[in-house]
Structures are given as C-alpha cells and as structure tokens.
Design an enzyme around this catalytic site. Structure first.
Site, PDB file in Angstrom:
ATOM      1  CE1 TYR A   1     -20.121  35.489  49.714  1.00 34.52           C
ATOM      2  CE2 TYR A   1     -19.484  33.473  50.836  1.00 34.52           C
ATOM      3  CZ  TYR A   1     -20.375  34.176  50.044  1.00 34.52           C
ATOM      4  OH  TYR A   1     -21.525  33.565  49.602  1.00 34.52           O
TER       5      TYR A   1
ATOM      6  NE  ARG B   1     -14.706  27.361  54.578  1.00 38.15           N
ATOM      7  CZ  ARG B   1     -13.984  26.378  54.096  1.00 38.15           C
ATOM      8  NH1 ARG B   1     -12.653  26.417  54.185  1.00 38.15           N
ATOM      9  NH2 ARG B   1     -14.524  25.330  53.537  1.00 38.15           N
TER      10      ARG B   1
ATOM     11  NE  ARG C   1     -21.907  28.968  52.210  1.00 42.03           N
ATOM     12  CZ  ARG C   1     -21.685  27.796  52.803  1.00 42.03           C
ATOM     13  NH1 ARG C   1     -22.322  27.476  53.908  1.00 42.03           N
ATOM     14  NH2 ARG C   1     -20.831  26.936  52.302  1.00 42.03           N
TER      15      ARG C   1
ATOM     16  CB  CYS D   1     -20.620  17.307  52.163  1.00 46.83           C
ATOM     17  SG  CYS D   1     -19.274  17.490  50.970  1.00 46.83           S
TER      18      CYS D   1
ATOM     19  CG  HIS E   1     -16.991  21.410  59.649  1.00 43.78           C
ATOM     20  ND1 HIS E   1     -16.601  21.166  58.346  1.00 43.78           N
ATOM     21  CD2 HIS E   1     -17.939  22.380  59.567  1.00 43.78           C
ATOM     22  CE1 HIS E   1     -17.278  21.942  57.526  1.00 43.78           C
ATOM     23  NE2 HIS E   1     -18.096  22.687  58.231  1.00 43.78           N
TER      24      HIS E   1
ATOM     25  CB  SER F   1     -17.445  23.151  53.099  1.00 45.79           C
ATOM     26  OG  SER F   1     -16.661  23.471  54.229  1.00 45.79           O
TER      27      SER F   1
ATOM     28  CG  ASP G   1     -20.905  24.898  59.797  1.00 47.15           C
ATOM     29  OD1 ASP G   1     -20.859  24.096  58.856  1.00 47.15           O
ATOM     30  OD2 ASP G   1     -20.042  25.769  59.993  1.00 47.15           O
TER      31      ASP G   1
ATOM     32  CE  LYS H   1     -17.112  26.026  59.288  1.00 46.50           C
ATOM     33  NZ  LYS H   1     -17.794  26.160  58.075  1.00 46.50           N
TER      34      LYS H   1
END
Ligand code: GTP
Ligand code: SPV
Ligand code: MN
Length: 598
Positions: free
Chosen positions: A210, A69, A379, A263, A239, A261, A286, A219
């Site tokens: 991406y 991002r 990912r 974590c 989130h 993110s 998420d 998001k």
C-alpha cells in the site's frame, strides 16, 4: 535495456535472492500498461469500472490489514543509532539486512519480478534523481508508472555509470505450486519492514503493497533518502505542496506548504479561489525538492509525476480540479463501488445510493450499514497533467522560485488561522513546533490525538530531527536574507465550542493566500503578537463571505494562557532531542516564553 554494470549486477543479485518465476523490465509503454491492467482484471485483482462513466479507470481493494503507511514498521538503519534520532525506529543495518535477507529468500516464488527504472523529477534534469524499483506487485508497477517517469528513457538518461538508488520491494507472499493467490497479497504486520539505509542510499521494503510503503519513489526515496542527500548536498527535500498564484494584475508568485498527511496539501495545491481575479495553479501536491538558484533564491521542483490523493472529502465543491482529473485514467484504491460500476466515498458531495459494495468487498446499505463505505485513507492515483489547473511550468527544468513557505496542521484550538514569522530562525522554530491531529493516513491507535510533527516530516526525515532543524537553520547562511522565502503558519482546522470548523476552508483559503501574497510585497502590515505577525482583520479580504465577526476574532485569537500550555508541551517534545536541539531553536523558545510573560 542497459549496459550499466551496477544495475545489471544488482538485478542479478535480487533475482537470485528472491527467485521470481520471470523478470520483466518495464519500458513504460502504453501497451505494457494495458497488458498489466488487463491481467489484473482477469485474475480478479482489479475491477474495471464503468467505461462510459470512468473511462480507463480501475478499482483495487487492499487487504484490510494493509491500508496505510505503517510508521511502527518503518526503519532508518543508519550506521550510527544517534543518526536516526527520536522520531525514527532504528535497527543496526547489518542485523536488519540479516533479518530481511531471510525474508526475501525466495519471496517472489511463483511471481513475476518487475524492474522499473524511474526518475524523480523530469528525465535528464540536473535536479532529478534516478531509482530502480524492483517489485513483485503489478499494482505497484501500474501506480509507479503514474506517480513517476518510468521506462527505457530513464535507463538512457542513467547511461553506463550514472547514480541510482536501488529500491527493492516484495509483497512478501511467495506462492508455492498450486497455492491460490489472494487478490491483495501481503505479509503479516510483524513481518512488514519499510527499511532505509541512508548511508548507502538504499531502500528495502517487504510485506506491504500500500501507498508509501510500496510506491518507493514517494516517501522512501523522495523524502527519507532524499532528505539525507539534501543535508549532505545543501538543499531541502520536503513534504510540501507547490502552488503558483497569480493576482488580478497578472503578478505571479510560487508558494510551498508543509502540512502533515491528510491535512490539506492536495486541496490547497488545486484550490479554486473564491476571490475574483485570483488564480491558483498546481506545481505539486506532496513533495518539494528545493535548491538554490544562481540568483540566491530557493527554487522548487515536484519530483513526482502524479497524485496519490485522499479520496474521502474530495468533491466537486471542495476540490473541483481533483474531481475533473480523476474522471478518467485513474486507479482507485479502497473506495466504494456503485451498482453501475462507478465510485463513491464519504464526502463525495452527493448521497450514497441505497446499495454499494464497500472497500472490503461487502454489501453496504444506506442508513443500515454502520461502517464507512470507503476506507478513510482510500486514494486515487492520477497523472499530474490530468489536473485542469496544472501550471504550464510545473516541469520547469530549474524549478520555480519560492516566495513563501506555509506550514500547518489540524489544530482545533490555540493556533490562529495565520501568523507570520519574525525571522528565518523564528520560522524554523515555528516549523519545529508544528503539531497536528493524527489522521488515517497512517495506521495508529491514536488517530485524532495531537502530536508534534516538525515541518510535517516526523515520519519522513531520514536522519536525526535535531540535525534536520540545524540544516534548515544553516540554509540562512547560504544566501542573502531578502532572498529567503517568508514563513507562515496556517490552521484551517480551528473549532468552536460545538466542535464545528470556524473557517470554511478549501477555496476560501485563497483569502489567506492573498494576505500572504501582499505581505511578501509589503503591501499590508502585520499585527505583532507574542507568536508572530497576524493580519489586521481589515486587511483580510472577507468580501462575500458569510462569517461572523466573533468567528474571525476567535480565528485570530492568540491566548497567552493557551500558549503557555503549548510551551510546556513543546518543552516535553524538545527533551526527546537530547543534545541535538539546535541552540538557535532553544533561544527562539526562550524568547517566545519571555514575550508570553511580558
Ligand atoms: P496526504 O496525501 O496524505 O499527504 O494528504 P494531503 O495533505 O494532501 O491532504 P488532502 O488535501 O488530501 O486533504 C485531506 C483531507 O482534509 C480531505 O478529506 C479534505 O477534504 C480535508 N481538507 C483539505 N483542506 C481542508 C480545509 O481547508 N478545511 C477543512 N475543513 N478540511 C480540509
Ligand atoms: C502521506 O501519507 O503523506 C501520503 C500518502 O501522501 S503515502 O503515499 O501513503 O505516504
Ligand atoms: Mn503526503
């Protein structure tokens, strides 16, 4: 197809603007998906992996400039600048549209435009919302098919005049006649725009292919636009992971967790408990949308249908269930390729073979190559129902009732392993001061530095962070106190003086979930500290865990001097809120200062 006049008019408008060669409406069928994947293998965009080792799996490599991002190219174009707040980049919507309109002009030349109707949440559920994603990236199309529910069924649910969020995406790389298409087309950084118009519930993304920049259901819609909807409609778009936990007696609770993110959300959501008799199952990894049920409790749904998870660090030891999920029908992006057509990444749990092709398509030799073989933000994209521990009720139409909200991040010092809030406003204060080291999930020069990230939403709130905290505070008055979830701050990432993690993490986090579970039922007491309740070490189930008493002491330590320093940094963060810091938050801050001084 559809008779929805709004949808048809919008598609017509975008077609005229972007001038694609073809327009293709996706019906969501398996055949259509296979055709897209085959086309991408043929033209070199995708690599078909070894079908014996990874059936139905593909590898994509992005452009090295387009790997995560881009927060500094993400915009909240609210009508009023004061509605965007200090955590968002703001541009006047008219001006931004002017700039972007000229970028979109002919931007899909030489390409096919895919029209992807998608539902966030189970199709037809009252809690779900519909978007129409227009994109010139077939990679986005096959990923959206995994991450959301797409196709004709969605148009049917939308009907002739249902509400939808228009989500426009272009990689920003028009092809003139004879021009060769790179394997990962994208625009230069200064031309990338991930734009949100919250007042009109509209998303325009340009120049990146991406992740969260391009998979607009995630998001952009489910957090930035949905958070603005949630504020207006009295619910929460967060989130957060959602997990289901069952104790040895068969009693069930649901918990959500907000961690920034990279974590640990995916890991916690799929955790394999190390304590006997306990079970954890996944509802979401998420994003959580939480609304009040008729009984006054908060119910959460996972608006997504898949996982877009961090590969590095994922192994059969750390996240067995994710590894099982990605054994088949998975899209890998920016991982390394083995000579026998399988995947590899740092932290996969076994040594790299001597030779790999790294995420940039270059030869990589063990012991010789100095750069990581997989990108740190590499990912996997996989359907949620491939997770062996997906909860049977993960698509429950009315969501699942939440007993506890966890918050946390990467804090090498200061923040203990776990503490519980004194009250709802104190919990919101805790959420507001959350800090974490910046990770590779965003492109930044400051990776590793601690930044404040209220509720892990810093890059995802579609409006002013001060108004956002006020909305969280207002939730209290919408129900009875005993109906509200309890709030817990966890930190798996505290380190010793040698820079080693003090807590083993992963499956061992079940020990902390157990304490939370028992606190929710008032079965164990909390030890009061200036920052909140911590466990009495004798209430923590540490059986069969090789950890020293000193480590536990350090993990639960609340150091007043460290916290005074923390307060100074929090105060500096709050200054950015200007006149929008809610009074209740300021009061909580003052009370903390008083408790620390006492
Ligand atoms: P996003 O998808 O970016 O929102 O990330 P996420 O919050 O889902 O993070 P994820 O679970 O993918 O974890 C990111 C990284 O943190 C991985 O490399 C994990 O191995 C690592 N990690 C997760 N949980 C733990 C933990 O309990 N302890 C430690 N030390 N590392 C962890
Ligand atoms: C995150 O960065 O929090 C993610 C990955 O979950 S992305 O979809 O790129 O936002
Ligand atoms: Mn995330």
């Amino acid at each position: 197809m559809t008779n929805h006049k709004g949808v048809l008019a919008w598609i017509d408008e975008i077609t005229k603007l972007c001038e694609p060669n073809n327009v293709k409406w996706l019906d969501g069928s398996e055949k259509e998906n296979q055709d897209l994947l085959e086309m991408m293998v043929k033209n070199g965009t995708a690599i078909l992996l070894n079908q014996e080792k990874r059936p139905g799996c593909y590898l994509f490599r992005s452009d090295p400039s387009d790997v995560a991002r881009v927060e500094n190219r993400t915009f909240i174009a609210s009508n009023k600048k004061s509605d965007a707040g200090p955590n968002n980049n703001w541009i006047d919507p008219l001006e931004l549209k002017k700039t972007m309109n000229s970028l979109y002009q002919g931007s899909m030349r030489g390409r096919t435009m895919y029209v992807i109707p998608f539902s966030m949440g189970p199709i037809g559920s009252k809690l779900s919302k519909i978007g129409i994603n227009v994109t010139d990236s077939p990679y986005v199309a096959v990923n959206m098919r995994i991450m959301t529910r797409i196709g004709q069924k969605v148009l049917d649910a939308l009907g002739d005049n249902g509400e939808f969020v228009p989500c426009l995406h272009s990689v920003g790389y028009p092809l003139e006649k004879g021009q060769i298409d790179p394997t990962w087309p994208c625009a230069p950084i200064e031309q990338k725009y991930i734009s949100h118009f919250p007042d009109e519930r509209l998303i325009w993304s340009y120049g990146s292919g991406y992740g969260g920049n391009a998979l607009l259901g995630k998001k952009c819609f489910a957090l930035r636009i949905a958070s603005a909807m949630a504020r207006d409609e009295g619910w929460l778009a967060e989130h957060m992971l959602i997990l289901k936990i069952t104790n040895p007696e068969g009693k069930v609770k649901y918990m959500t967790g907000a961690f920034p993110s990279a974590c640990g959300k995916t890991n916690l959501a799929m955790l394999t408990p190390t304590i006997p008799g306990w079970k954890v199952e996944t509802v979401g990894d998420d994003i959580a949308w939480m609304k009040f049920g008729k009984d006054g409790r908060l119910y959460a749904i996972n608006p997504e249908a898949g996982f877009f998870g961090v590969a590095p660090g994922t192994s059969y030891q750390t996240n067995y269930n994710a590894m099982k999920a990605i054994e088949y029908n998975t899209i890998f992006t920016n991982v390394a390729l083995t000579d026998d057509g399988d995947v590899w990444w740092e932290g996969i749990g076994y040594d790299a073979p001597n030779h790999l092709i790294d995420w940039q398509g270059k030869d990589w030799y063990k012991g010789v190559s100095m750069t990581p073989a997989a990108h740190p933000n590499a990912r996997f994209t996989v359907r949620a129902d491939q997770c062996p521990v997906i909860a049977s009720d993960w698509e429950a139409e009315n969501g699942v009732p939440i007993s506890a909200i966890l918050i946390g991040g990467r804090r090498p010092t200061t923040v203990p392993l776990i503490h519980e809030s004194f009250s709802w406003p104190h919990g919101i204060f805790m959420g507001s001061i959350m800090g974490s080291e910046i990770t590779a999930a965003t492109i930044s020069d400051n990776i590793g530095k601690v930044r404040r990230d209220s509720f892990a939403m810093l890059p995802f709130i579609g409006y002013h962070v001060g108004d956002y905290l006020k909305h969280w505070l207002d939730i209290e008055s919408m129900t009875k106190p005993e109906k509200l979830p309890k709030i817990y701050y966890v930190n798996w990432f505290r380190k010793d003086e040698f820079n080693h993690f003090l807590w083993p993490g992963y499956g061992e986090n079940s020990r902390i979930l157990k304490w939370i579970f028992e606190r929710c039922d008032n079965q164990v007491h909390g030890v009061k500290t200036p920052i909140g309740y911590i466990p009495d070490p004798s209430d923590l189930d540490l059986s069969n865990l090789n950890i020293s008493e000193t480590a536990i002491k350090e993990l639960l330590n609340v150091d007043k001097a460290e916290w005074m320093k923390e307060c100074a940094s929090i105060e500096a963060y709050y200054e950015r809120f200007e006149d929008k810091l809610p009074k209740a938050i300021k009061d909580e801050f003052d009370s903390l200062m008083n408790r620390l001084k006492a």
